[in-house]
Every structure is written in C-alpha cells, then in structure tokens.
Scaffold this active site. Structure first.
Site, PDB file in Angstrom:
ATOM      1  N   ARG A  63     -39.596   8.009  35.438  1.00 57.19           N
ATOM      2  CA  ARG A  63     -39.456   6.660  34.881  1.00 57.19           C
ATOM      3  C   ARG A  63     -40.278   5.653  35.678  1.00 57.19           C
ATOM      4  O   ARG A  63     -40.892   4.737  35.117  1.00 57.19           O
ATOM      5  CB  ARG A  63     -37.973   6.232  34.854  1.00 57.19           C
ATOM      6  CG  ARG A  63     -37.122   7.055  33.916  1.00 57.19           C
ATOM      7  CD  ARG A  63     -35.664   6.606  33.931  1.00 57.19           C
ATOM      8  NE  ARG A  63     -35.500   5.302  33.301  1.00 57.19           N
ATOM      9  CZ  ARG A  63     -35.039   4.218  33.903  1.00 57.19           C
ATOM     10  NH1 ARG A  63     -34.701   4.271  35.198  1.00 57.19           N
ATOM     11  NH2 ARG A  63     -34.918   3.078  33.246  1.00 57.19           N
TER      12      ARG A  63
ATOM     13  N   VAL B 144      -3.314   0.163   3.947  1.00 56.94           N
ATOM     14  CA  VAL B 144      -4.459   0.104   3.039  1.00 56.94           C
ATOM     15  C   VAL B 144      -5.694   0.602   3.781  1.00 56.94           C
ATOM     16  O   VAL B 144      -5.709   0.648   5.013  1.00 56.94           O
ATOM     17  CB  VAL B 144      -4.693  -1.336   2.522  1.00 56.94           C
ATOM     18  CG1 VAL B 144      -3.466  -1.831   1.757  1.00 56.94           C
ATOM     19  CG2 VAL B 144      -5.022  -2.297   3.662  1.00 56.94           C
TER      20      VAL B 144
ATOM     21  N   MET C 241       0.157   7.938   2.857  1.00 56.99           N
ATOM     22  CA  MET C 241       0.728   7.498   4.129  1.00 56.99           C
ATOM     23  C   MET C 241       1.747   6.389   3.919  1.00 56.99           C
ATOM     24  O   MET C 241       2.843   6.409   4.499  1.00 56.99           O
ATOM     25  CB  MET C 241      -0.377   7.027   5.069  1.00 56.99           C
ATOM     26  CG  MET C 241      -1.275   8.131   5.590  1.00 56.99           C
ATOM     27  SD  MET C 241      -0.405   9.286   6.679  1.00 56.99           S
ATOM     28  CE  MET C 241      -0.239   8.269   8.159  1.00 56.99           C
ATOM     29  N   GLY C 242       1.420   5.415   3.082  1.00 60.60           N
ATOM     30  CA  GLY C 242       2.310   4.282   2.863  1.00 60.60           C
ATOM     31  C   GLY C 242       3.641   4.686   2.271  1.00 60.60           C
ATOM     32  O   GLY C 242       4.711   4.270   2.745  1.00 60.60           O
TER      33      GLY C 242
ATOM     34  N   GLY D 145       0.825  -1.207   0.000  1.00 53.03           N
ATOM     35  CA  GLY D 145       0.000   0.000   0.000  1.00 53.03           C
ATOM     36  C   GLY D 145       0.852   1.246   0.000  1.00 53.03           C
ATOM     37  O   GLY D 145       1.390   1.625   1.044  1.00 53.03           O
TER      38      GLY D 145
ATOM     39  N   ARG E 203     -20.104  18.693  12.464  1.00 48.58           N
ATOM     40  CA  ARG E 203     -19.788  18.296  11.092  1.00 48.58           C
ATOM     41  C   ARG E 203     -21.054  17.846  10.364  1.00 48.58           C
ATOM     42  O   ARG E 203     -21.234  18.154   9.173  1.00 48.58           O
ATOM     43  CB  ARG E 203     -18.735  17.189  11.086  1.00 48.58           C
ATOM     44  CG  ARG E 203     -17.393  17.631  11.641  1.00 48.58           C
ATOM     45  CD  ARG E 203     -16.281  16.670  11.280  1.00 48.58           C
ATOM     46  NE  ARG E 203     -15.036  17.021  11.949  1.00 48.58           N
ATOM     47  CZ  ARG E 203     -13.850  16.520  11.639  1.00 48.58           C
ATOM     48  NH1 ARG E 203     -13.757  15.631  10.646  1.00 48.58           N
ATOM     49  NH2 ARG E 203     -12.764  16.883  12.287  1.00 48.58           N
TER      50      ARG E 203
ATOM     51  N   GLU F 255      -9.335  14.857  18.690  1.00 47.31           N
ATOM     52  CA  GLU F 255      -8.953  15.705  17.550  1.00 47.31           C
ATOM     53  C   GLU F 255     -10.169  16.436  16.993  1.00 47.31           C
ATOM     54  O   GLU F 255     -10.114  17.648  16.716  1.00 47.31           O
ATOM     55  CB  GLU F 255      -8.316  14.823  16.475  1.00 47.31           C
ATOM     56  CG  GLU F 255      -7.930  15.519  15.195  1.00 47.31           C
ATOM     57  CD  GLU F 255      -7.451  14.514  14.151  1.00 47.31           C
ATOM     58  OE1 GLU F 255      -7.933  14.583  13.006  1.00 47.31           O
ATOM     59  OE2 GLU F 255      -6.610  13.652  14.490  1.00 47.31           O
TER      60      GLU F 255
ATOM     61  N   SER G  66      -0.577   8.089  13.619  1.00 47.53           N
ATOM     62  CA  SER G  66      -1.116   9.447  13.612  1.00 47.53           C
ATOM     63  C   SER G  66      -0.036  10.441  13.239  1.00 47.53           C
ATOM     64  O   SER G  66       1.127  10.276  13.590  1.00 47.53           O
ATOM     65  CB  SER G  66      -1.685   9.809  14.987  1.00 47.53           C
ATOM     66  OG  SER G  66      -2.215  11.126  14.965  1.00 47.53           O
ATOM     67  N   GLY G  67      -0.444  11.477  12.540  1.00 43.66           N
ATOM     68  CA  GLY G  67       0.491  12.530  12.161  1.00 43.66           C
ATOM     69  C   GLY G  67       0.344  12.963  10.729  1.00 43.66           C
ATOM     70  O   GLY G  67       1.021  13.885  10.287  1.00 43.66           O
ATOM     71  N   GLY G  68      -0.533  12.273   9.977  1.00 42.55           N
ATOM     72  CA  GLY G  68      -0.730  12.648   8.597  1.00 42.55           C
ATOM     73  C   GLY G  68       0.503  12.389   7.747  1.00 42.55           C
ATOM     74  O   GLY G  68       1.416  11.654   8.121  1.00 42.55           O
TER      75      GLY G  68
ATOM     76  N   HIS H  75      -8.106   9.170  20.275  1.00 42.00           N
ATOM     77  CA  HIS H  75      -7.254  10.271  19.813  1.00 42.00           C
ATOM     78  C   HIS H  75      -7.988  11.090  18.757  1.00 42.00           C
ATOM     79  O   HIS H  75      -8.027  12.331  18.807  1.00 42.00           O
ATOM     80  CB  HIS H  75      -5.949   9.706  19.238  1.00 42.00           C
ATOM     81  CG  HIS H  75      -5.155  10.671  18.394  1.00 42.00           C
ATOM     82  ND1 HIS H  75      -5.516  11.008  17.105  1.00 42.00           N
ATOM     83  CD2 HIS H  75      -4.026  11.381  18.664  1.00 42.00           C
ATOM     84  CE1 HIS H  75      -4.648  11.877  16.624  1.00 42.00           C
ATOM     85  NE2 HIS H  75      -3.739  12.119  17.544  1.00 42.00           N
ATOM     86  N   ASN H  76      -8.586  10.399  17.789  1.00 42.09           N
ATOM     87  CA  ASN H  76      -9.283  11.102  16.714  1.00 42.09           C
ATOM     88  C   ASN H  76     -10.532  11.809  17.217  1.00 42.09           C
ATOM     89  O   ASN H  76     -10.898  12.875  16.715  1.00 42.09           O
ATOM     90  CB  ASN H  76      -9.640  10.129  15.598  1.00 42.09           C
ATOM     91  CG  ASN H  76      -8.426   9.747  14.765  1.00 42.09           C
ATOM     92  OD1 ASN H  76      -7.292   9.874  15.213  1.00 42.09           O
ATOM     93  ND2 ASN H  76      -8.655   9.270  13.560  1.00 42.09           N
TER      94      ASN H  76
ATOM     95  N   LYS I  95      -6.304   4.974  19.348  1.00 42.94           N
ATOM     96  CA  LYS I  95      -6.239   5.869  18.189  1.00 42.94           C
ATOM     97  C   LYS I  95      -7.612   6.448  17.878  1.00 42.94           C
ATOM     98  O   LYS I  95      -7.750   7.611  17.495  1.00 42.94           O
ATOM     99  CB  LYS I  95      -5.700   5.108  16.978  1.00 42.94           C
ATOM    100  CG  LYS I  95      -5.692   5.918  15.665  1.00 42.94           C
ATOM    101  CD  LYS I  95      -4.900   7.209  15.783  1.00 42.94           C
ATOM    102  CE  LYS I  95      -4.509   7.793  14.428  1.00 42.94           C
ATOM    103  NZ  LYS I  95      -5.601   8.057  13.508  1.00 42.94           N
TER     104      LYS I  95
END
Length: 507
Positions: A474, A84, A18-19, A14, A314, A217, A138-140, A213-214, A210
């Site tokens: 309730r 991938v 990133m790859g 891949g 979003r 973010e 992570s880090g782009g 983390h996102n 992760k």
C-alpha cells in the site's frame, strides 16, 4: 358496561402468520386484544381460531374494521402491537394511526424485522405523535404461538408497561438447567422459569441484536447443510442414514432446534416415497437480515467470515443455470472410496468440525455486537442476550448455556474463543476439524462456512499476520504509510521505494 363493550388491553395490527399466532399467545396469557388487518378475512379467521381454542369462553379477541375503531376499543394510554412487513408498511400504519387520533403517550411496538437504523429514525420521526418501541420476535410460527424469544428496545418508560406482557408470552427456560420448558398446546400458560426476553437498550439496539441473531442463524444453517452435502455426495449416504446421524449428534453438544428440524426434513417423503429434500430445488432465498449482518461487520470492522460465507452460499445457489453449465465444463477430483472404518472416522471428524465452526460463528456474532455497542454508545448485556436465545428462537440450542456462562464469568469478554471453556474445546477438537476440512477439500465438495471458520480460528490465534507485506504494498503504490514494530506506536513512516537509497521517512 357489557362484556362486549369492555375495553381491550392491547391493540394488534397485522394478522398474518406471525401476527395471528402472537394474538392467540397473548389471549392464552389473559390479555384481551382488539385486532385489525386490512384484510378483514384475517380478522375473522383469528377470532374463529380463538373461539375454537378458548375453552373458558368469552371474547378474548375483538375484531375492528378501522384504525379509529381500534383506538376506541382500547384502554388508555393505548398499547398497540404491529406485525407488518418491515419498511414502508410500518410508516403507512403509523400515518394511519396518527390520522385516527393516536396520542403522544400511546405506545406502538414494531415487531417486524426492521433495519435497526430505520427504527432509530422512526423513533425520532414520531416522537411527538406517539412512543415508538421496537421488539424483534424470533421463533417463527411455533414460537409466536407458544413462546418466542423477544428482543425489545427503545423508551425505558415504555418497557415498564410492556415488560409484564412480554415476560408472560415469551418462551421460558428452566432456571437451574437452562433447558426450554415445553409449551405446545393452546391454552397452556407457563408462569415459572426464566422468560426469554430482556430489555436490550435504546432505539435500534433490539433490532440490531435480532439482525445478528439472524446472521448467526444463516451460518448455523449453512454449516449443517454443508455437513449434509458431504454425507450425501461424498459418502453417498441415504437421507434416512443422514437423519440417523443428525439425530445422534442432536443428543450431544450439537443439540439444537436447527439440527432437530433438519432430521425431520430429511425423513420426510413425497407421495412416491422419494425423499422430499431430493425434490426441492437447490436455490435458497433470503430476506436480507443475513446480508445486513455481513454488511455491518464490514462497516464496523468486526470480521464475520462464516456469516458472510453463509450469505454468499445462498447467492451462489441462485445461479442454478450457470452452475449446471459449469458442471459440464469444470472437472472434479477423482472419486474417493472409503471402507466402513474410514467412513465412520470421517463422520466423527465432521461432527467435531461442525462444533468448532459453530463456536466460531457465534464468536463472530457476539464480537460484532460488542463492536456495535462501542460504535453506537449502547450498553449490551451479552449474558442476558445469550439467555434469551436459549428457547423460543431459531438458533436455540444447549450450546447457548455455555455462552451464557462465559459472559457471566467475564462481562468484558472480548471474544468467545478467549473464554477458557471455548478455548479448550477448540484446542481439543482442532485436529479432527482440520482432518475433516482436508478430506472434504480432496472430495471437491464446497464447505465455505466450515473452512472459513477454520481460517478465522487460525487468524485469531496468529500473533503475526502477513498484513506487514500488505502495508508495504500500500505504501509502495499509494504512499499510505505504515507503522513499525520496533518504534513507538502511532508513528507513521513512508519509503521512497523506487530509489536505491534506504530512506525511510517519518511522517
């Protein structure tokens, strides 16, 4: 055996953005790579880029035209990295590797943003074919090339083989100051400092961390965007003026990668000198990890309203046509004017609101990981997680050093806002935070992340919440029962609400 015939250290499948950059990072750190992609043009491009950057000469990246050729060019037992897309492509590559003859002691590392439960299932599915290991990255693009934050999990045996490689290519931070050690040139190698990688735990744990983390973010980005909205629409500042403010803020406790890149985005101009940000359509995309975080918070019962609001923001942005229609029908509050002193005061309040909201967003993320740890029987090292986020990743910030220190002071810390330092910070700035939210509300500018963070703080500091009335409701319509605060814990009670008698029945 000639140099061309020598076996490679690592296989790589891949070669997208990133790859390709991870391959070049590995090559800079002395590893040879056998590379394959279904698009052979990407293989050719990676090799050409490596030759252009490799001053020492030699073939650091060797191209392969099939999975079988890839395996034949690797040292045994094989170590193969996948870059991938998450989901079906991971299984397609795995099936192809099985067909090509991969062995049970070979290791395959999934570096994509796979959903953590899928990773757990895959480890079980392929355990007789190869060792599936996961390591979120992570880090782009820049992080992949010059040092990412890496969150590995899976087989402890596999980690012993992967660890020296991952520690070599990961971002580094100064051991004393906790600040990133810059590396931004091809061929650079950093052998000092703390590497931004550490073993997270069993299968799925790394991808879960992760994911959170996102989610953080998402929240951090939305908080900054809301501040921009207030300054642009509420105070009518230019993009350059806002960039100046953000740049100043980036010298203090708000120092972060996201604040840094926001300055660059705001300063960028189109060919006619129009601020580019004013030409970008206000419809935000998302790849799912923020949504997964919000869903997980609901599933495990760990409130993360700031993260959820960021996801909702979003989603709201995607209803562009509907918002345009509503803007002509729904009225706004009267415009407010500010003199220079009032404007500066609001800017100062906004800074403090961002800082406090940021504390709450991180507190929510870490509490969510703590709940997940208990739910799934993991043992997460939260100081270590904060450490590996200090550089290389998207949410890297000076702020993370304080989080690291909080968990080093108390490994069992239930929530960041209970740490003495963070409790003091919230107490110190809460008045300013409240004034900012109040004034922005009167402006009519939406700040869901900033305001939900304040509600989270107020809920957390409240020893009594109105859930007592909720439980009464309730029990009234569904006989769901309730506990009493004047009786032993665990005892359940029910009331026949429709009768006039005071008949509280213990269940």
């Amino acid at each position: 055996m000639t140099q061309e015939q020598q076996l490679c250290d690592i296989g790589f499948i891949g070669l997208g953005v990133m790859g390709k950059n991870l391959v070049l990072n590995l090559a800079d750190n002395g590893f040879t790579i056998a590379a394959f992609d279904l698009d052979n043009g990407k293989v050719v491009d990676a090799i050409a880029q490596d030759r252009l950057e490799n001053q020492a000469g030699g073939n650091r990246v060797v191209g392969c035209s099939s999975y079988t050729e890839l395996l034949s060019k690797l040292k045994a037992p094989h170590l193969i990295v996948l870059s991938v897309p998450a989901g079906e492509p991971v299984d397609q590559v795995s099936a192809s590797l099985i067909g090509a003859g991969i062995q049970p002691d070979d290791i395959v590392i999934d570096t994509g943003n796979s959903l953590w439960v899928d990773t757990v299932a895959r480890e079980e599915k392929y355990k007789n074919n190869f060792i599936l290991f996961s390591s979120a990255v992570s880090g782009g693009e820049e992080g992949a090339r010059f040092g990412p934050s890496l969150m590995p999990s899976g087989s402890p045996y596999a980690w012993t083989r992967i660890k020296p490689i991952w520690e070599a290519i990961a971002a580094k931070v100064d051991s004393e100051t906790g600040k990133p050690i810059e590396r931004n040139q091809p061929g650079q190698v950093v052998n000092t400092g703390d590497p931004c990688t550490a073993y997270i735990g069993p299968a799925g744990a790394g991808h879960y961390v992760k994911m959170v983390h996102n989610g953080i973010e998402y929240a951090d980005m939305q908080i900054i965007c809301e501040a921009y909205h207030v300054l642009r629409e509420g105070l009518s500042l230019s993009t350059d003026e806002i960039a100046d403010i953000f740049e100043q803020w980036n010298q203090g406790p708000l120092d972060s990668y996201l604040m840094e890149i926001s300055v660059e985005v705001l300063r960028h101009k189109a060919s006619d000198d129009t601020p580019l940000v004013d030409l970008i359509l206000d419809k935000a995309g998302q790849k799912g990890t923020g949504l997964w975080t919000a869903v997980s918070s609901l599933e495990v019962g760990a409130p993360a309203p700031t993260i959820a609001q960021a996801v909702y923001a979003r989603s709201m942005s995607s209803f562009k046509t509907l918002r345009e229609q509503a803007s002509h029908l729904l009225t706004a509050p009267d415009a407010r004017s500010y003199n220079s002193d009032e404007q500066q005061q609001l800017i100062n309040h906004l800074h403090d609101a961002i800082y406090c909201a940021k504390i709450c967003a991180y507190a929510q993320g870490f509490q969510l990981m703590k709940q997940a740890e208990q739910e799934h029987g993991w043992k997460l090292e939260f100081a270590s997680i904060a450490k590996i986020w200090r550089a290389g990743c998207i949410i890297r910030a000076v702020f993370l050093q304080s989080i690291t220190e909080a968990f080093e002071r108390n490994e069992e810390l239930e929530n960041l806002i209970l740490d003495e330092f963070f409790a003091q910070q919230l107490s110190k700035y809460q008045a300013s935070w409240r004034k900012a939210i109040a004034e922005i509300t009167l402006m009519g500018i939406p700040v869901g992340a900033l305001s939900s963070s304040l509600s989270y703080y107020d809920s957390m500091r409240s020893s009594v919440l109105p859930a007592n009335l909720l439980q009464g409701q309730r029990d009234y319509f569904g006989a769901h029962t309730f506990e009493r605060n004047d009786k032993a814990k665990g005892k359940k009670y029910h009331v026949e609400w429709s009768t006039t008698e005071r008949n509280i029945v213990e269940i």
